[in-house]
Structure formats: C-alpha cells, structure tokens
Motif scaffolding. Structure first.
Motif, PDB file in Angstrom:
ATOM      1  N   MET A  33      21.916  45.941   7.175  1.00  0.00           N
ATOM      2  CA  MET A  33      21.073  46.906   6.808  1.00  0.00           C
ATOM      3  C   MET A  33      19.597  46.396   7.520  1.00  0.00           C
ATOM      4  SD  MET A  33      21.941  49.319   5.015  1.00  0.00           S
ATOM      5  CE  MET A  33      20.660  49.843   4.068  1.00  0.00           C
ATOM      6  N   GLN A  34      19.533  45.208   7.958  1.00  0.00           N
ATOM      7  CA  GLN A  34      18.444  44.908   8.595  1.00  0.00           C
ATOM      8  C   GLN A  34      17.682  46.031   9.525  1.00  0.00           C
ATOM      9  OE1 GLN A  34      16.569  42.255   7.330  1.00  0.00           O
ATOM     10  NE2 GLN A  34      14.887  42.856   8.601  1.00  0.00           N
ATOM     11  N   GLU A  35      18.925  46.589  10.259  1.00  0.00           N
ATOM     12  CA  GLU A  35      18.412  47.632  11.408  1.00  0.00           C
ATOM     13  C   GLU A  35      17.661  48.772  10.802  1.00  0.00           C
ATOM     14  OE1 GLU A  35      22.093  49.159   9.576  1.00  0.00           O
ATOM     15  OE2 GLU A  35      21.656  47.279  10.127  1.00  0.00           O
ATOM     16  N   ARG A  36      17.565  49.092   9.338  1.00  0.00           N
ATOM     17  CA  ARG A  36      16.857  49.982   8.739  1.00  0.00           C
ATOM     18  C   ARG A  36      15.360  49.579   8.752  1.00  0.00           C
ATOM     19  NH1 ARG A  36      18.591  54.433   8.224  1.00  0.00           N
ATOM     20  NH2 ARG A  36      17.781  54.849   6.084  1.00  0.00           N
ATOM     21  N   LEU A  37      14.992  48.644   9.236  1.00  0.00           N
ATOM     22  CA  LEU A  37      13.504  48.324   9.333  1.00  0.00           C
ATOM     23  C   LEU A  37      13.316  47.810  10.683  1.00  0.00           C
ATOM     24  CD1 LEU A  37      11.482  47.785   6.946  1.00  0.00           C
ATOM     25  CD2 LEU A  37      11.847  45.418   7.281  1.00  0.00           C
ATOM     26  N   ILE A  38      12.211  48.681  11.451  1.00  0.00           N
ATOM     27  CA  ILE A  38      11.867  48.585  12.647  1.00  0.00           C
ATOM     28  C   ILE A  38      10.498  47.737  12.628  1.00  0.00           C
ATOM     29  CG2 ILE A  38      11.586  49.598  14.995  1.00  0.00           C
ATOM     30  CD1 ILE A  38      14.467  49.676  13.902  1.00  0.00           C
ATOM     31  N   SER A  39      10.356  46.474  13.284  1.00  0.00           N
ATOM     32  CA  SER A  39       9.111  45.998  13.247  1.00  0.00           C
ATOM     33  C   SER A  39       8.441  46.211  14.687  1.00  0.00           C
ATOM     34  CB  SER A  39       9.296  44.479  13.204  1.00  0.00           C
ATOM     35  OG  SER A  39       8.180  43.557  13.272  1.00  0.00           O
ATOM     36  N   VAL A  40       7.101  46.508  14.388  1.00  0.00           N
ATOM     37  CA  VAL A  40       6.365  47.122  15.564  1.00  0.00           C
ATOM     38  C   VAL A  40       4.897  46.287  15.525  1.00  0.00           C
ATOM     39  CG1 VAL A  40       4.860  48.882  16.565  1.00  0.00           C
ATOM     40  CG2 VAL A  40       7.065  49.433  15.109  1.00  0.00           C
ATOM     41  N   GLU A  41       4.821  45.309  16.643  1.00  0.00           N
ATOM     42  CA  GLU A  41       3.480  44.511  16.774  1.00  0.00           C
ATOM     43  C   GLU A  41       2.346  45.353  17.116  1.00  0.00           C
ATOM     44  OE1 GLU A  41       3.739  41.156  15.997  1.00  0.00           O
ATOM     45  OE2 GLU A  41       5.428  41.893  15.306  1.00  0.00           O
ATOM     46  N   LEU A  42       1.706  45.845  16.202  1.00  0.00           N
ATOM     47  CA  LEU A  42       0.489  46.695  16.385  1.00  0.00           C
ATOM     48  C   LEU A  42      -0.569  46.152  15.373  1.00  0.00           C
ATOM     49  CD1 LEU A  42      -0.519  49.168  17.797  1.00  0.00           C
ATOM     50  CD2 LEU A  42       0.163  50.590  15.978  1.00  0.00           C
ATOM     51  N   ASP A  43      -1.811  45.825  15.946  1.00  0.00           N
ATOM     52  CA  ASP A  43      -3.029  45.469  14.850  1.00  0.00           C
ATOM     53  C   ASP A  43      -4.111  46.489  14.890  1.00  0.00           C
ATOM     54  OD1 ASP A  43      -3.781  44.650  17.406  1.00  0.00           O
ATOM     55  OD2 ASP A  43      -4.122  42.638  17.081  1.00  0.00           O
ATOM     56  N   ASP A  44      -3.889  47.578  15.518  1.00  0.00           N
ATOM     57  CA  ASP A  44      -5.175  48.506  15.679  1.00  0.00           C
ATOM     58  C   ASP A  44      -4.785  49.731  15.016  1.00  0.00           C
ATOM     59  OD1 ASP A  44      -7.372  50.419  16.427  1.00  0.00           O
ATOM     60  OD2 ASP A  44      -7.919  48.802  17.915  1.00  0.00           O
ATOM     61  N   TRP A  45      -5.488  50.557  14.201  1.00  0.00           N
ATOM     62  CA  TRP A  45      -5.065  51.900  13.597  1.00  0.00           C
ATOM     63  C   TRP A  45      -5.070  52.902  14.669  1.00  0.00           C
ATOM     64  CZ3 TRP A  45      -3.186  52.516   8.855  1.00  0.00           C
ATOM     65  CH2 TRP A  45      -3.199  51.450   7.913  1.00  0.00           C
ATOM     66  N   GLN A  46      -5.682  52.522  15.887  1.00  0.00           N
ATOM     67  CA  GLN A  46      -5.473  53.574  17.093  1.00  0.00           C
ATOM     68  C   GLN A  46      -4.229  52.847  17.923  1.00  0.00           C
ATOM     69  OE1 GLN A  46      -7.308  56.419  18.175  1.00  0.00           O
ATOM     70  NE2 GLN A  46      -5.480  56.130  19.676  1.00  0.00           N
ATOM     71  N   ALA A  47      -3.253  53.493  17.821  1.00  0.00           N
ATOM     72  CA  ALA A  47      -1.987  52.976  18.577  1.00  0.00           C
ATOM     73  C   ALA A  47      -2.126  53.178  20.081  1.00  0.00           C
ATOM     74  CB  ALA A  47      -0.830  53.689  17.871  1.00  0.00           C
ATOM     75  N   ASN A  48      -1.930  52.119  20.779  1.00  0.00           N
ATOM     76  CA  ASN A  48      -2.030  52.077  22.168  1.00  0.00           C
ATOM     77  C   ASN A  48      -0.904  51.297  22.645  1.00  0.00           C
ATOM     78  OD1 ASN A  48      -4.404  53.762  22.802  1.00  0.00           O
ATOM     79  ND2 ASN A  48      -5.366  51.872  21.939  1.00  0.00           N
ATOM     80  N   GLY A  49      -0.043  51.659  23.883  1.00  0.00           N
ATOM     81  CA  GLY A  49       0.782  50.878  24.384  1.00  0.00           C
ATOM     82  C   GLY A  49       2.088  50.708  23.681  1.00  0.00           C
ATOM     83  N   VAL A  50       2.571  51.830  22.818  1.00  0.00           N
ATOM     84  CA  VAL A  50       3.789  51.606  21.991  1.00  0.00           C
ATOM     85  C   VAL A  50       4.742  52.600  22.758  1.00  0.00           C
ATOM     86  CG1 VAL A  50       2.718  50.872  20.060  1.00  0.00           C
ATOM     87  CG2 VAL A  50       2.906  53.413  20.546  1.00  0.00           C
ATOM     88  N   ASP A  51       6.025  52.481  22.702  1.00  0.00           N
ATOM     89  CA  ASP A  51       7.111  53.755  22.978  1.00  0.00           C
ATOM     90  C   ASP A  51       7.028  54.433  21.910  1.00  0.00           C
ATOM     91  OD1 ASP A  51       9.237  54.858  23.881  1.00  0.00           O
ATOM     92  OD2 ASP A  51      10.599  53.163  24.409  1.00  0.00           O
ATOM     93  N   SER A  52       6.148  55.575  22.065  1.00  0.00           N
ATOM     94  CA  SER A  52       6.303  56.734  20.871  1.00  0.00           C
ATOM     95  C   SER A  52       7.575  57.473  20.958  1.00  0.00           C
ATOM     96  CB  SER A  52       5.137  57.807  21.380  1.00  0.00           C
ATOM     97  OG  SER A  52       5.038  58.764  20.690  1.00  0.00           O
ATOM     98  N   ALA A  53       8.483  57.617  21.956  1.00  0.00           N
ATOM     99  CA  ALA A  53       9.509  58.335  21.852  1.00  0.00           C
ATOM    100  C   ALA A  53      10.545  57.616  21.087  1.00  0.00           C
ATOM    101  CB  ALA A  53      10.175  58.777  23.313  1.00  0.00           C
TER     102      ALA A  53
END
Length: 292
Positions: free
Chosen positions: A1-21
């Motif tokens: 069930m851990q796969e139900r949670l996706i951790s994203v290393e982002l510290d700014d409310w303006q998202a840059n450099g993430v894999d949006s798709a």
C-alpha cells in the motif's frame, strides 16, 4: 500500500522542474501526492490564529468563499478577522499556484471552491456515522450533486507542536466499486426531480451522484471494510502538503489539529486520463451513461 503515496521533493509553491505528466497520471489514478518539504509560511503575528478559539463554534471549520470575498465560521474583532481572512486567502492563492504550475493542462478547466482553515482537533468530534470522517470514505455530498466533476483537494499541516495529521488511505477506487456496486440499485423514477423541487438538492441528482452517495455510505457503514480492507496509515508532519482527488481516493482523518485545505473542481474532460475518473470507471462497470 505504500505505493498509494507518491513523495515529491518540492519546496516552492511555484512548481518547477517536475515531471508533470507522471504526477498527473499518479494523481488521476487515485494516489496521494505528498510534498514533505512544502510548508505554508505563517508570520509571527499569524501564529495567534493557531487556536480553536477563533472558530465561532457553529461550524467545525473556518471557511473562505472567494466568490464573495467572505470569511465564514470565525469570530473576533474586525482587525483580527481581516488578518485571519488575509492568511486564509494567501493559502488559497498558494494552492491555486501549486496546482496550475504542476498541471498547466488543468488551468483553463479549474473551478475554485472553498478554502478552509481547520483549527479544531480531529479526535473527539461527535457526529453520526455518515458524517464521521475517521471512517474510510470517498467524498460525495447529499445536497450538492456534481455530475462527475472531480473534487481536488490541497492540504497542509501547520501544527505548531510538531503533531502529524494522521490519515488512513485506502485501496483503488476500482476495487471499492467492485465491492459495493452490485448492492446498489438504480434511483427510484422521479426521485431526482422531486428532491430538486423540494430544494433537498441544489440541482437534479444524476445516477452517478446516487451511486457515489451509496458508495460513501456503504463504506462508512461496513465495519469489515473499515478494519480489514487494504489501507495505509500515515502521519503528514507539520510543514508538509498533500494533494488528492478526494472523490476517488478512500481516506479517513484519524488525528491532528491545525490544517489548511483548498478545494478545486475539475470536469472529467479537463483530465489527462479521463478514463481513470470515478464517472468513467462506474460507467464501464454499469455498461451505460450515468450522467445525461
């Protein structure tokens, strides 16, 4: 069930450099996006609002309606209420910025709903079993039919004592629907028109809304499902943000205090993967359209 949670290393409310798709695919598959470093900054003066005393006692949450620029459910003098409203509005703007920068495709389709500040403790609330959000459920509302429109929520824990927001996250929506759909009959002919005429509902309820309400109630009323279905218990620490489609992701709030939440609505045709939406899942299982 851990796969139900996706951790994203982002510290700014303006998202840059993430894999949006990839993130959109995970979110629309019913997973929870977890941002462990994405804090909502409160000023030193705003720290005073971290108290349930600001609630008027009539509602469990303090809400902000951006359509009319009004704060609801709060008490205090005019200056304090203006500062409290400004803080909640800032969370609203941060959340909208996060979602529209993470998912530019959503921008033209989003409808912005209420912003909430939740200063009260989760534990100890007295409510009926239908309103008991410590039971796993998907969101559906008796008086507000949404005809398949998605419910997207952005949460943030601002607890000053380091206390996590305790959640349970359940299994895939497809599995929940497979468990209960065979027990759910069609709505009585004319019932949707009658409820709308009597102002029980704000618009005419579709068969989709009928099924979603039944799923919500059957999940909450089933002790075996609550205790034994696949689920993940997780504590979202202060300074973290998490995002999910709450109409699709089974969830339960088990503990914690002091949280912000922003609700946004998105039509099915605004998704990257509309086939994953509860509406399309239920239509495939039923074999016919559920919204006229």
């Amino acid at each position: 069930m851990q796969e139900r949670l996706i951790s994203v290393e982002l510290d700014d409310w303006q998202a840059n450099g993430v894999d949006s798709a990839a993130l959109a695919a995970a979110l629309e598959d019913g997973k929870v996006l977890y941002f462990p470093k994405l804090a909502f900054a409160m000023s030193e003066a705003e720290q005073r609002f971290l108290s349930p005393a600001w609630s008027d006692g009539k509602a469990k949450n303090i809400g902000y309606d951006g359509a009319i620029d009004k704060l609801k459910g709060a008490q205090g003098d005019a200056a304090d209420l203006a500062a409290l409203k400004a803080m909640v509005k800032r969370y609203r703007e941060s959340s909208i910025n996060l979602i529209t920068s993470l998912f530019p495709h959503y921008r033209q389709h989003l409808r912005i709903a209420q912003t909430s500040f939740r200063p009260s403790r989760v534990e100890g609330r007295v409510s009926s079993w239908r309103k008991d959000d410590s039971r796993l459920h998907v969101d559906a509302f008796p008086s507000r039919p949404n005809h398949g429109e998605r419910i997207l929520r952005v949460f943030n824990n601002v607890n000053p004592q380091g206390e996590p927001r305790q959640w349970r996250v359940g299994q895939r929506f497809d599995d929940v629907a497979a468990r209960y759909l065979g027990q759910i009959g069609r709505p009585l002919p004319g019932s949707a028109a009658l409820m709308n005429a009597l102002h029980i509902t704000k618009s005419r309820r579709s068969e989709y809304d009928h099924i979603m309400l039944q799923l919500h109630d059957r999940m909450k009323a089933d002790p075996d499902y609550q205790a034994n279905s696949p689920q993940l218990a997780f504590g979202f620490p202060p300074g973290s943000t998490w995002v999910c489609f709450s109409d699709q992701t089974p969830h339960a709030a088990m503990g914690g205090q002091f949280m912000f939440e922003q609700t946004l609505h998105l039509p099915v045709n605004g998704l990257h993967h509309p086939e994953c939406s509860p509406l399309r899942v239920l239509e495939r299982m039923r074999g016919y359209r559920l919204v006229a």
